[in-house]
Design a protein around this motif. Structure first.
Motif, PDB file in Angstrom:
ATOM      1  N   PHE A  58       0.617  -1.018  -0.225  1.00  0.00           N
ATOM      2  CA  PHE A  58      -0.086   0.113  -0.034  1.00  0.00           C
ATOM      3  C   PHE A  58       0.834   1.224  -0.097  1.00  0.00           C
ATOM      4  N   GLY A  59       2.015   1.138   0.240  1.00  0.00           N
ATOM      5  CA  GLY A  59       2.855   2.449   0.263  1.00  0.00           C
ATOM      6  C   GLY A  59       3.796   2.219   1.505  1.00  0.00           C
ATOM      7  N   THR A  60       4.634   3.434   1.535  1.00  0.00           N
ATOM      8  CA  THR A  60       5.922   3.571   2.306  1.00  0.00           C
ATOM      9  C   THR A  60       5.546   4.326   3.708  1.00  0.00           C
ATOM     10  N   VAL A  61       6.047   3.944   4.686  1.00  0.00           N
ATOM     11  CA  VAL A  61       5.662   4.471   6.141  1.00  0.00           C
ATOM     12  C   VAL A  61       6.740   5.222   6.772  1.00  0.00           C
ATOM     13  N   TYR A  62       6.644   6.242   7.207  1.00  0.00           N
ATOM     14  CA  TYR A  62       7.475   7.211   7.908  1.00  0.00           C
ATOM     15  C   TYR A  62       7.291   7.552   9.198  1.00  0.00           C
ATOM     16  N   GLN A  63       8.252   7.622  10.219  1.00  0.00           N
ATOM     17  CA  GLN A  63       7.877   8.212  11.448  1.00  0.00           C
ATOM     18  C   GLN A  63       8.008   9.698  11.396  1.00  0.00           C
ATOM     19  N   GLY A  64       7.115  10.490  11.923  1.00  0.00           N
ATOM     20  CA  GLY A  64       7.137  11.661  11.836  1.00  0.00           C
ATOM     21  C   GLY A  64       6.774  12.522  13.494  1.00  0.00           C
ATOM     22  N   THR A  65       6.976  13.635  13.686  1.00  0.00           N
ATOM     23  CA  THR A  65       6.814  14.180  14.910  1.00  0.00           C
ATOM     24  C   THR A  65       5.992  15.750  14.535  1.00  0.00           C
ATOM     25  N   LEU A  66       4.984  15.699  15.158  1.00  0.00           N
ATOM     26  CA  LEU A  66       4.294  16.887  14.994  1.00  0.00           C
ATOM     27  C   LEU A  66       4.692  18.149  15.632  1.00  0.00           C
ATOM     28  N   ARG A  67       4.278  19.279  15.478  1.00  0.00           N
ATOM     29  CA  ARG A  67       4.856  20.453  16.275  1.00  0.00           C
ATOM     30  C   ARG A  67       4.569  20.204  17.629  1.00  0.00           C
ATOM     31  N   ASP A  68       3.211  19.725  18.071  1.00  0.00           N
ATOM     32  CA  ASP A  68       3.060  19.628  19.557  1.00  0.00           C
ATOM     33  C   ASP A  68       3.914  18.522  20.130  1.00  0.00           C
ATOM     34  N   GLN A  71       4.220  11.898  18.351  1.00  0.00           N
ATOM     35  CA  GLN A  71       4.718  10.887  17.370  1.00  0.00           C
ATOM     36  C   GLN A  71       3.537  10.257  16.519  1.00  0.00           C
ATOM     37  N   ILE A  72       3.896  10.124  14.995  1.00  0.00           N
ATOM     38  CA  ILE A  72       2.985   9.631  14.406  1.00  0.00           C
ATOM     39  C   ILE A  72       3.728   8.923  13.163  1.00  0.00           C
ATOM     40  N   ALA A  73       2.695   8.137  12.424  1.00  0.00           N
ATOM     41  CA  ALA A  73       3.332   7.176  11.468  1.00  0.00           C
ATOM     42  C   ALA A  73       2.536   7.634  10.242  1.00  0.00           C
ATOM     43  N   VAL A  74       3.346   8.147   9.040  1.00  0.00           N
ATOM     44  CA  VAL A  74       2.915   8.752   7.839  1.00  0.00           C
ATOM     45  C   VAL A  74       2.960   7.638   6.774  1.00  0.00           C
ATOM     46  N   GLU A 124       5.181   2.043  19.146  1.00  0.00           N
ATOM     47  CA  GLU A 124       6.625   1.938  19.538  1.00  0.00           C
ATOM     48  C   GLU A 124       7.439   0.927  18.903  1.00  0.00           C
ATOM     49  N   ASN A 125       6.956  -0.318  19.211  1.00  0.00           N
ATOM     50  CA  ASN A 125       7.878  -1.515  18.832  1.00  0.00           C
ATOM     51  C   ASN A 125       7.795  -1.937  17.484  1.00  0.00           C
ATOM     52  N   ASN A 126       7.468  -1.202  16.551  1.00  0.00           N
ATOM     53  CA  ASN A 126       7.481  -1.666  15.333  1.00  0.00           C
ATOM     54  C   ASN A 126       6.669  -2.909  14.753  1.00  0.00           C
ATOM     55  N   ASN A 178       1.980  -6.545   9.434  1.00  0.00           N
ATOM     56  CA  ASN A 178       0.784  -5.912   9.425  1.00  0.00           C
ATOM     57  C   ASN A 178       0.233  -5.928  10.850  1.00  0.00           C
ATOM     58  N   ILE A 179       0.969  -6.517  11.940  1.00  0.00           N
ATOM     59  CA  ILE A 179       1.024  -6.555  13.516  1.00  0.00           C
ATOM     60  C   ILE A 179       1.971  -5.732  13.867  1.00  0.00           C
ATOM     61  N   LEU A 180       1.402  -4.572  14.451  1.00  0.00           N
ATOM     62  CA  LEU A 180       2.120  -3.665  15.124  1.00  0.00           C
ATOM     63  C   LEU A 180       2.132  -3.855  16.859  1.00  0.00           C
ATOM     64  N   LEU A 181       3.493  -3.615  17.240  1.00  0.00           N
ATOM     65  CA  LEU A 181       3.644  -3.898  18.760  1.00  0.00           C
ATOM     66  C   LEU A 181       3.713  -2.650  19.473  1.00  0.00           C
ATOM     67  N   ASP A 182       2.971  -2.174  20.464  1.00  0.00           N
ATOM     68  CA  ASP A 182       2.944  -0.911  21.151  1.00  0.00           C
ATOM     69  C   ASP A 182       4.123  -1.204  22.370  1.00  0.00           C
ATOM     70  N   LYS A 183       4.479  -0.090  23.045  1.00  0.00           N
ATOM     71  CA  LYS A 183       5.400  -0.080  24.076  1.00  0.00           C
ATOM     72  C   LYS A 183       5.436  -1.256  25.134  1.00  0.00           C
ATOM     73  N   ASP A 184       4.070  -1.829  25.219  1.00  0.00           N
ATOM     74  CA  ASP A 184       3.821  -3.027  26.107  1.00  0.00           C
ATOM     75  C   ASP A 184       3.878  -4.323  25.595  1.00  0.00           C
ATOM     76  N   PHE A 185       4.211  -4.328  23.999  1.00  0.00           N
ATOM     77  CA  PHE A 185       4.152  -5.329  23.044  1.00  0.00           C
ATOM     78  C   PHE A 185       2.576  -5.883  23.017  1.00  0.00           C
TER      79      PHE A 185
END
Length: 367
Positions: A58-68, A71-74, A124-126, A178-185
Motif C-alpha cells: 500500500f505504500g511507504t511508512v515514515y515516522q513523524g513528529t508533529l509540532r506539538d 509521534q505519528i506514522a505517515v 513504538e515496537n515496530n 501488519n501486526i504492530l506492537l506498542d510499548k508493552d508489546f
C-alpha cells in the motif's frame, strides 16, 4: 439608534455561514484531522529516508513528529485509487470510526492533487515481522507470555472486524508485518479496510511476495473466494510463525520443500509438534503451546467452512479447554507454482458443514 444596532447585528449573523473547518471536498471528517502536505513534510523532515520505518504493497511508512511533539506514522499510498476524492474520503471516514484496542488508530489524512496520505498513531515496537522474524534483539525478547498475548490480542482485533463491526471488514492481508506492537508489546492490526480503497489485483502486492503468499488461503489464492474465513486461515499461519519464530515464506523445513504449515502438520501427525517451538521462547507450558498450534490447524483446514469464527478462536486460545480433534481435518496448502499440494478443495463430504463451525469443535474441561 437601537433599531440600527439590532439591524447591524442581524446582518452580521447572516454573513457568517456555518463552516466545518475539518470538511474536505464536502465530506466532514469528524474523527480524523485533515493534514496539509506542508505539515506532514515538516513532521517527516521532507520524507527523509532515515525516517522510513516500513514499506509494503500500500505504500511507504515514515515516522513523524508533529509540532506539538506527538509521534505519528505517515503512510504515503503508492497505488492509485479508482475512486474519486469524495469517495476516497468517505471510505477514510468509515475507517476512522473503527476503534478497538487491538487495531491501529487512524488519526488523519492528506488529500492534495493525486496524493493520498494516511496518518496513524505511532506504535513504538515496530511490527511483529521486525521483532520476531528480523534480526533478533535481546532487548526485545518475546517469551511465551508475550507471544500468547499477541496471539489472543490479534484474534480479538479480527473478531471485532469480522463480527462486531457493521459493516464487517475482511482484512485480506493478515501477516506479521501488519501486526504492530506498542510499548508493552500489545498487538495492533494495521492496514484494515485499506483493501477497499484499491483495485483487487493489488491488494496483496508486497515487497515480500513469497511471505504474503504464504498466508493466503487456497480458495482465495486459486479461486478468488474471499470471505472472513480467508483471514482465519492467515491467522492460523501467523500463530505458527509466532510459536516457531520462523517465516511462512520459507520452503525448506525439515530439509524438504515443505512450507511452515505443511511441516507443522507433518510434525503433528508424527507426534513431534514441540519440535516446532522457537528455542528463544525459553520455558513454556507445553500443553498450552500444543493447544495453540492445534488451534492454528483448525484455522487452516482445507475446506473453508470447517474453519472457526474468530470469536471461537478467541475462546479456544484464552480458555483452558480440550479441543475436539475428531473435527480436525488436514490443512490446505497454496504453493507458489499455483497449485495446491492437497487434493481438490471441493472434494470430501461437507453435507453437515455450515458457515459456523459445529459446536463440537471444543469441549470444556470439567473443573
Amino acid at each position: 439608534m437601537t433599531c440600527g444596532c439590532f439591524g447591524a447585528s442581524t446582518i452580521k449573523r447572516r454573513r457568517s455561514p456555518t463552516h466545518n473547518p475539518n470538511e474536505v471536498y464536502g465530506v466532514a471528517l469528524d474523527n480524523v484531522k485533515n493534514f496539509s502536505d506542508k505539515e506532514l513534510r515538516l513532521a517527516t523532515d521532507n520524507y527523509d529516508s532515515r525516517k522510513k520505518i516500513g514499506r509494503g504493497g500500500f505504500g511507504t511508512v515514515y515516522q513523524g513528529t508533529l509540532r506539538d511533539g506527538r509521534q505519528i506514522a505517515v503512510k504515503t499510498l503508492s497505488a492509485g485509487s479508482r475512486q474519486g476524492v469524495r469517495e476516497f474520503l468517505t471510505e477514510i471516514k468509515t475507517i476512522s470510526n473503527v476503534k478497538h484496542p487491538n487495531l491501529v488508530e487512524l488519526i488523519g489524512c492528506c488529500v492534495q492533487g493525486s496524493n493520498r496520505i494516511l496518518v496513524y498513531e505511532y506504535v513504538e515496537n515496530n511490527s511483529l515481522d521486525h521483532v520476531l522474524l528480523g534480526t533478533r534483539n535481546t532487548g526485545r525478547k518475546l517469551d511465551w507470555r508475550r507471544r500468547s498475548a499477541i496471539c489472543i490480542g490479534t484474534a480479538r482485533g479480527l473478531a471485532f472486524l469480522h463480527e462486531e463491526l457493521v459493516p464487517h471488514i475482511v482484512h485480506r492481508d493478515i501477516k506479521a508485518s501488519n501486526i504492530l506492537l506498542d510499548k508493552d508489546f500489545n498487538p495492533k492490526i494495521g492496514d484494515f479496510g485499506l483493501a477497499k480503497l484499491f483495485p483487487d489485483d493489488i491488494t496483496h502486492i508486497s515487497t515480500r511476495i513469497a511471505g504474503t503468499t504464504g498466508y493466503l488461503a487456497p480458495e482465495y489464492a486459486l479461486g478468488g473466494q474471499l470471505t472472513m474465513k480467508a483471514d482465519v486461515y492467515s491467522f492460523g499461519v501467523l500463530v505458527l510463525e509466532i510459536i516457531s519464530g520462523k517465516s511462512s515464506s520459507r520452503a525448506n523445513f525439515g530439509g524438504t520443500d515443505k512450507v511452515l504449515l505443511e511441516w507443522a502438520w507433518l510434525l503433528h501427525v508424527e507426534g513431534r509438534l514441540l519440535e516446532l517451538v522457537d528455542p528463544e521462547i525459553g520455558e513454556f507450558p507445553e500443553e498450552e503451546v500444543i493447544r495453540y498450534m492445534k488451534v492454528a490447524f483448525f484455522c487452516t483446514q482445507a475446506v473453508a467452512n470447517r474453519r472457526p469464527l474468530m470469536s471461537q478462536v478467541v475462546n479456544m486460545l484464552s480458555r483452558k479447554i480440550r479441543l475436539n480433534e475428531n473435527e480436525l481435518t488436514a490443512p490446505g496448502f497454496f504453493q507458489n507454482s499455483g497449485e495446491s499440494s492437497r487434493k481438490d478443495l471441493s472434494s470430501g463430504s461437507t453435507s453437515n458443514q455450515t458457515l459456523s463451525l459445529p459446536p463440537t469443535i471444543t469441549e470444556v474441561n470439567p473443573r
